[in-house]
Motif scaffolding. Structure first.
Motif, short mmCIF file in Angstrom:
data_model
loop_
_atom_site.label_atom_id
_atom_site.label_comp_id
_atom_site.label_asym_id
_atom_site.label_seq_id
_atom_site.Cartn_x
_atom_site.Cartn_y
_atom_site.Cartn_z
N ALA A 1 -36.22 -21.28 -45.53
CA ALA A 1 -36.78 -19.93 -45.55
C ALA A 1 -35.76 -18.92 -46.06
O ALA A 1 -34.56 -19.03 -45.80
N ALA A 2 -36.29 -17.95 -46.79
CA ALA A 2 -35.41 -16.89 -47.29
C ALA A 2 -34.83 -16.12 -46.11
O ALA A 2 -35.46 -15.96 -45.07
N GLY A 3 -33.61 -15.65 -46.29
CA GLY A 3 -32.99 -14.88 -45.22
C GLY A 3 -31.50 -15.05 -45.21
O GLY A 3 -30.88 -15.49 -46.18
N ALA B 1 -20.37 -24.57 -46.80
CA ALA B 1 -21.78 -24.48 -47.17
C ALA B 1 -22.42 -25.87 -47.25
O ALA B 1 -23.58 -26.03 -46.86
N VAL B 2 -21.68 -26.85 -47.75
CA VAL B 2 -22.21 -28.22 -47.84
C VAL B 2 -22.51 -28.76 -46.44
O VAL B 2 -23.56 -29.37 -46.20
N ASN C 1 -28.70 -28.34 -41.65
CA ASN C 1 -29.99 -27.66 -41.64
C ASN C 1 -31.07 -28.37 -42.46
O ASN C 1 -32.19 -27.86 -42.56
N ASN C 2 -30.73 -29.53 -43.03
CA ASN C 2 -31.73 -30.30 -43.77
C ASN C 2 -31.80 -31.75 -43.28
O ASN C 2 -32.06 -32.67 -44.06
N GLY C 3 -31.59 -31.93 -42.00
CA GLY C 3 -31.78 -33.23 -41.40
C GLY C 3 -30.79 -34.29 -41.84
O GLY C 3 -31.13 -35.47 -41.92
N GLY C 4 -29.56 -33.91 -42.14
CA GLY C 4 -28.55 -34.89 -42.52
C GLY C 4 -28.75 -35.47 -43.90
O GLY C 4 -28.48 -36.66 -44.12
N ASN D 1 -28.82 -16.94 -47.88
CA ASN D 1 -27.90 -16.07 -48.60
C ASN D 1 -26.45 -16.51 -48.44
O ASN D 1 -25.68 -16.56 -49.41
N TRP D 2 -26.07 -16.88 -47.20
CA TRP D 2 -24.70 -17.31 -46.96
C TRP D 2 -24.41 -18.64 -47.63
O TRP D 2 -23.31 -18.84 -48.17
N LEU D 3 -25.38 -19.55 -47.61
CA LEU D 3 -25.16 -20.83 -48.28
C LEU D 3 -25.03 -20.65 -49.79
O LEU D 3 -24.19 -21.28 -50.44
#
Length: 514
Positions: free
Chosen positions: A211-213, A187-188, A194-197, A217-219
């Motif tokens: 965004a929700a989805g 997850a990390v 997904n957050n630009g490093g 949820n998996w993270l």
């Protein structure tokens, strides 16, 4: 004072102490003991300076005493530290319980052929790792110490524990925690991609949540599973009774009193702000797990025959209350959950230490080996009763206000769940009173008269080390406002993400050490 690298010192001093104590020759056990206690005392002084300089005012920066040092420049990784009101309470709990645990285990190794310097060095290393997880403001840095703390605890249980299953308990603890950590690692990495490093917690919090989805949820689940195992929440709890039962009582006090709190602390620090929509999606399920944990663990505790395993199961029930408080999403319940984390550490730490006093004297933690012990151990019996009553949240003790706020906050949002959770209070009274009755009251077990140590009440050292915990439990029970003032701003900031108003957060603190 904010310009001083106090948070770095909080982590570095016990690490340095661990190296120094480990280098002391095995024959110089007393030197190792006093050196370790000295380093632990110095850490407590540094923590006191942080508490004195902390800004408790409403609207103060969320993270204070922030520091940041280049770590891996190619990946823009920094050694970043920061403390909020929730972390501050956990830091104070850690630096308070560690020297008490050292004193509790002061002579416990005299009868076994184990290295005293190594034992105290491992405790200092554990203290450093626990403090680092509370102070880290970089997600990868947190993960590093989240996993690193497993190593000293593994050896403390496996090498210095008691009972025929200590190796099994140590391995089970390590594998369970490592498995949860692997979920978190995935997850990390995904969060970073997904957050630009970005690994910096403050930057992630200041950024619009993803965004929700499905991805969020998996993270959330990757982080939550790791934290739920560490806490532990039902049904991830099965390692704790084994580890708590096999660990030396002083080590168990740190395991259940402090280390387990890292799981619930991390839920507040990472899950709620970074994955607010997923948090709300899974909240009903987690509340259900928490309430089941309260009732299930209480029933199982009643049937235990080993004192340390019984105390471990009571802690699983208490973590159910903490989970209910967090995921009820009210200010009262969340504040109560944080106070529960702190006050549970005090009460359960004291209970484990007193159980350790009994087990060392009797040579057994089996309840059947006692009976009528209060006749020759009146002071120890009195402290044992006090610790038990505090653990069941008797009014006037610190855990009471915690449990009250959790249930009060939960009632405002979900009455049926809160009603079921109150059953745990009744069951707690049953297992605590029955535990005390079977060990201290009733007909005296004739076998106790054949054990000279069972006629020796608390020594001066033992009275001195339990006194601070008794005073703290009574003091914060009668006057909890300082604790509430410390945690409420951080709780409010965290709940803003659930209410959808993170733009109301206070500005980040400007003092940073580069």
């Amino acid at each position: 004072m904010n310009e001083l690298p106090l948070l770095s010192a909080l982590v570095a001093v016990p690490l340095i102490g661990a190296v120094v104590v480990a280098s002391i020759r095995r024959e110089r056990a007393d030197v190792a003991r006093w050196t370790a206690l000295g380093f632990s005392g110095l850490v407590a002084v540094i923590a006191a300076l942080v508490a004195i300089g902390f800004d408790y005012a409403e609207g103060a920066p969320w993270l204070q005493f922030t520091e940041s040092y280049a770590w891996v420049e190619a990946w823009d990784l920094n050694l970043s530290w920061g403390v909020d009101g929730i972390a501050l309470l956990m830091v104070l709990l850690t630096v308070g319980l560690t020297p008490i645990a050292m004193l509790a285990a002061w002579r416990d190794l005299d009868a076994v052929k184990r290295s005293v310097p190594a034992f105290f060095a491992l405790i200092l290393a554990l203290e450093a790792a626990m403090l680092a997880t509370f102070l880290a403001s970089n997600v990868l840095l947190f993960y590093f110490f989240f996993e690193a703390m497993l190593v000293p605890m593994y050896f403390l249980i496996g090498s210095y524990g008691t009972g025929p299953k200590k190796q099994y308990a140590a391995v089970k603890f390590f594998l369970y925690s490592l498995l949860g950590g692997l979920f978190m690692l995935v997850a990390v990495i995904s969060l970073w991609v997904n957050n630009g490093g970005v690994f910096d917690w403050q930057t992630l919090v200041d950024t619009e949540p993803m965004a929700a989805g499905t991805l969020q949820n998996w993270l959330f689940l990757g982080f939550f599973i790791a934290f739920a195992i560490k806490a532990p929440f039902f049904p991830f709890h099965t390692w704790l009774p084994d580890a708590g039962g096999a660990a030396p009582a002083a080590v168990a006090a740190l395991l259940v009193g402090v280390m387990d709190k890292i799981g619930t602390f991390a839920i507040l620090r990472y899950c709620l702000p970074l994955f607010p929509d997923a948090t709300q999606t899974f909240a009903p399920w987690i509340i259900g797990m928490s309430v089941i944990g309260v009732v299930y663990a209480a029933f199982v505790a009643i049937g235990q025959t080993d004192l340390k395993r019984l105390v471990a199961y009571t802690s699983i029930a208490h973590f159910g209350f903490i989970g209910l408080g967090i995921f009820a999403f009210t200010q009262a319940s969340a504040t109560g959950a944080v106070l529960y984390m702190f006050n549970h550490g005090l009460a359960t730490g004291l209970l484990f230490i007193v159980v350790g006093f009994l087990a060392i004297r009797r040579g057994s933690a089996q309840i059947a080996d006692y009976g009528g012990a209060a006749k020759t151990l009146p002071v120890l019996a009195g402290i044992f009763l006090f610790a038990g009553l505090a653990s069941l949240s008797l009014p006037g003790t610190a855990p009471f206000i915690s449990e009250f706020l959790v249930l009060f906050g939960a009632f405002t949002g979900n009455e049926p769940v809160a009603v079921v959770a109150t059953l745990g209070i009744i069951l707690a009274a049953a297992y605590v009173i029955w535990m005390y009755q079977r060990t201290m009251q009733g007909d005296r077990n004739p076998a106790l008269d054949k054990v000279p140590a069972m006629k020796r009440d608390l020594t001066v050292r033992e009275k001195a080390l339990v006194a601070p915990l008794v005073i703290a439990i009574l003091g914060f029970g009668l006057f909890p406002q300082p604790l509430i003032d410390a945690v409420e701003p951080a709780v409010d900031n965290t709940l803003l993400f659930i209410s959808g108003s993170p733009e109301d957060l206070p500005a980040a603190e400007g003092v940073t050490n580069e």
